[in-house]
Design an enzyme around this catalytic site. Sequence first.
Site, PDB file in Angstrom:
ATOM      1  N   LEU A 159       0.836  -1.200   0.000  1.00  0.00           N
ATOM      2  CA  LEU A 159       0.000   0.000   0.000  1.00  0.00           C
ATOM      3  C   LEU A 159       0.865   1.241   0.000  1.00  0.00           C
ATOM      4  CD1 LEU A 159      -2.866  -0.925   2.479  1.00  0.00           C
ATOM      5  CD2 LEU A 159      -2.542  -1.521   0.085  1.00  0.00           C
ATOM      6  N   GLY A 204       1.124  -5.310   1.129  1.00  0.00           N
ATOM      7  CA  GLY A 204       0.080  -5.384   0.097  1.00  0.00           C
ATOM      8  C   GLY A 204       0.577  -6.088  -1.171  1.00  0.00           C
ATOM      9  N   ASN A 239       4.736  -7.445   6.475  1.00  0.00           N
ATOM     10  CA  ASN A 239       5.603  -6.805   7.473  1.00  0.00           C
ATOM     11  C   ASN A 239       4.896  -5.682   8.233  1.00  0.00           C
ATOM     12  OD1 ASN A 239       5.364  -5.077   5.292  1.00  0.00           O
ATOM     13  ND2 ASN A 239       7.393  -4.203   5.554  1.00  0.00           N
ATOM     14  N   GLU A 240       3.554  -5.699   8.248  1.00  0.00           N
ATOM     15  CA  GLU A 240       2.795  -4.577   8.811  1.00  0.00           C
ATOM     16  C   GLU A 240       3.216  -4.210  10.228  1.00  0.00           C
ATOM     17  OE1 GLU A 240       1.597  -6.701   6.778  1.00  0.00           O
ATOM     18  OE2 GLU A 240       0.261  -5.713   5.371  1.00  0.00           O
TER      19      GLU A 240
END
Length: 323
Positions: free
Chosen positions: A128, A173, A196-197
């Site tokens: 994202l 994303g 990896n958020e």
Amino acid sequence: MGRALVWDATCVDSLAASHLPSTSQKAAAAAESAQMLKRPKMFLLRQAVSNARQLAPSVRAMSSKGPLVDLTVDNDGVAIMTLQRPPVNSLNLDLLKEISKSLDDVAKNKSRGMILTSSSPTVFSAGLDIMEMYKPDMKRAEEFWTTLQDVWFKLYGSSFATAAAINGHAPAGGCLLSMSCEYRAMVGGKFTIGLNETALGIVAPKWFMDTMCRTISMRQAELALTTAKMFTVDEALKCELIDEIATDKADAINKCKTFLKKFEKIPPLARAITKLKMREEPIKNLQTSRQADVQEFLSFLKNPKVQQSLEMYIQALKQKAAK
Ligand SMILES: CCCCCCCCCCC/C=C/C(=O)SCCNC(=O)CCNC(=O)[C@H](O)C(C)(C)COP(=O)(O)OP(=O)(O)OC[C@H]1O[C@@H](n2cnc3c(N)ncnc32)[C@H](O)[C@@H]1OP(=O)(O)O
């Protein structure tokens, strides 16, 4: 010529014991709940009808060239969707809208399948676009998230066969897009892939997690999600996050084509319904919680701690890029 109509009417007993608690709080609550539960059923019905239409063997020529997505059909009738938003194919609203439209085009066309890839030599997609989440305009953020949900519904729940030729890094994303396909060939080398958020101080939504849990083992997924693990290509192969390692992009595309060829002898309707039944649960889950998911995203963005984490992450990215 007349068209066949299917009526699917539901009469709700709003005084049934199971509805009484909600009906006593809110008028028409029972009808609303019945409507929500019916949506997933209608979605699957629509998909099945679309599958049936795809039984015809002819392939229409298709070439759609938006500025951010290139969509072509090769001689074998395979659609190749190439993301081309330099420098890193980060998924902003415009790119997501084009992907969404291109997925509609592939669904309308009678392609043998679709391969998702990138025009960048080093990045499949950086995930994202962080700038869509940092100090956002809330109206745009809502459209952004809804469009991302649409893209996932259309890709994860597509009746056509899908494969990803991952020719570079695929964080967050980017990893989600590839996991939403049925097959992944990734170019070997120093590239990494994963969700990896948590490293950004944000939480991958449940449907991101579900998609990963249906790609690698639950144990590996939990470890990877909590530690923000970015897998090397070899590690990704070992835990089946990817299916094959390719030598370069052309090889990755060929490997995807070989995968799609497997379906030549499988009746398409049986294949599509089997895929959709296998994927039904996470699709239904997001359909029923779609509005709540949007609201959760928006309230996440309003959280000062999240904004602070994003700011620090952007600074770190910019410092790294400047070196
Ligand atoms: C309780 C549940 C609640 C749920 C609520 C929801 C909560 C929100 C959940 C949101 C889920 C988020 C998903 C995501 O996808 S977040 C994005 C994560 N992506 C990353 O961390 C990748 C970051 N980028 C990189 O690691 C590298 O750029 C990369 C390896 C991809 C490529 O490296 P390379 O060296 O080739 O390129 P540079 O790093 O030099 O980057 C070039 C320029 O691009 C900018 N850039 C990079 N990535 C992004 C990005 N994702 N968005 C925007 N911009 C990006 C980078 O800053 C450089 O810009 P400049 O040239 O201007 O400096």
